[in-house]
Design a protein around this motif. Sequence first.
Motif, PDB file in Angstrom:
ATOM      1  N   ILE A   1     -42.239 -14.964 -12.877  1.00 60.19           N
ATOM      2  CA  ILE A   1     -43.065 -15.423 -11.981  1.00 60.19           C
ATOM      3  C   ILE A   1     -42.926 -14.571 -10.344  1.00 60.19           C
ATOM      4  O   ILE A   1     -41.721 -14.490 -10.049  1.00 60.19           O
ATOM      5  CB  ILE A   1     -42.708 -16.973 -11.677  1.00 60.19           C
ATOM      6  CG1 ILE A   1     -43.043 -17.628 -13.067  1.00 60.19           C
ATOM      7  CG2 ILE A   1     -43.627 -17.440 -10.634  1.00 60.19           C
ATOM      8  CD1 ILE A   1     -42.708 -19.161 -13.164  1.00 60.19           C
TER       9      ILE A   1
ATOM     10  N   LEU B   1     -50.561 -17.927 -12.062  1.00 58.33           N
ATOM     11  CA  LEU B   1     -49.664 -18.870 -12.601  1.00 58.33           C
ATOM     12  C   LEU B   1     -50.421 -20.235 -12.884  1.00 58.33           C
ATOM     13  O   LEU B   1     -50.205 -20.894 -14.095  1.00 58.33           O
ATOM     14  CB  LEU B   1     -48.826 -19.389 -11.327  1.00 58.33           C
ATOM     15  CG  LEU B   1     -47.644 -20.571 -12.014  1.00 58.33           C
ATOM     16  CD1 LEU B   1     -46.579 -19.865 -13.107  1.00 58.33           C
ATOM     17  CD2 LEU B   1     -46.654 -20.751 -10.550  1.00 58.33           C
TER      18      LEU B   1
ATOM     19  N   ILE C   1     -47.731 -14.435 -12.536  1.00 58.05           N
ATOM     20  CA  ILE C   1     -46.818 -14.400 -13.743  1.00 58.05           C
ATOM     21  C   ILE C   1     -47.046 -12.917 -14.070  1.00 58.05           C
ATOM     22  O   ILE C   1     -48.237 -12.418 -14.486  1.00 58.05           O
ATOM     23  CB  ILE C   1     -47.087 -15.125 -14.990  1.00 58.05           C
ATOM     24  CG1 ILE C   1     -46.988 -16.576 -14.471  1.00 58.05           C
ATOM     25  CG2 ILE C   1     -45.948 -14.796 -16.059  1.00 58.05           C
ATOM     26  CD1 ILE C   1     -47.409 -17.452 -15.493  1.00 58.05           C
TER      27      ILE C   1
END
Length: 305
Positions: A244, A272, A249
């Motif tokens: 992350i 994300l 991500i």
Amino acid sequence: MSRKIRIGTRDSELALWQANTVKNALEALGYETQLIPVKSQGDLVLDKPLYEFGITGIFTKTLDVAMLTNEIDIAVHSMKDVPTALPKGIVEAAVMKRAHTQDILVHKGTDFLNEEGIIATGSLRRKAQWLHKYPNHEVVDLRGNVNTRLQKLQDSDWNGAIFAAAGLERINLKPESYVDLKWMIPAPAQGAMLIVAKEEDDFCRKAAGALNHERSQICVHIEREFLRTLEGGCTAPIGALAVIEGDKIKFHGALFSVDGSQKFEVRKYVELSQKDGFGKACAREILEAGGAELMKEIKASINNL
């Protein structure tokens, strides 16, 4: 909190370190605990590569049975050793904050890297990636707990052996003579510790759940979804790492042939908020690019061993 939580673990030094970490964390929350070490078949049979057992979960099966027969309440595992499908009645209770994800080469000098050499590992993933980068090297099988493998390296004529950095760091065994393998993609969930409990056990699930680290959990779930979609229950040379970064991500995953000659790779970013199904989408990209045919070949070659 009058109930005592019985914590099942393998009895190697590293496994006991992990279990004691969970034990201490639970006791800090006010719970009473007891460690119950158990030997797994993976620890007892050291003369076969792991993939020759023909089943997944060789290090977790004994603890699964102990939990389902009410000998223990929770179990602590290196998450990379845990099959992507848990046994019926057992569920994930928590993913602890992830440690170092990288592999390292413990060596006796690095002059051999551009020549012929012998490297030891019990992992198909590490073997395939090493041979992909160093096709002129020989890779030999190495089994046993961390201490045993380090001693085998010392007693052999091998040039080096590959270890997970986290395992060596946790029990203070990381030697001075090592190289970070920044180019090697780790095993899905490498560096993460998993706590499992019985599905029906609300008390233990709540207790362990307080130790969950959400960001680590998100990343390892993506990696394991990638693994599950690719392998379908077969042991295969698969690496995956999700990280992350801010609100995104970053994912890097790959499938290799056993001899390292073929590689299918994917690198992607996603928001994300779009994490659901991300691992599966990355795996499908590899399967559609030729990975599906390679997986058939890998399954056939392992079945013929």
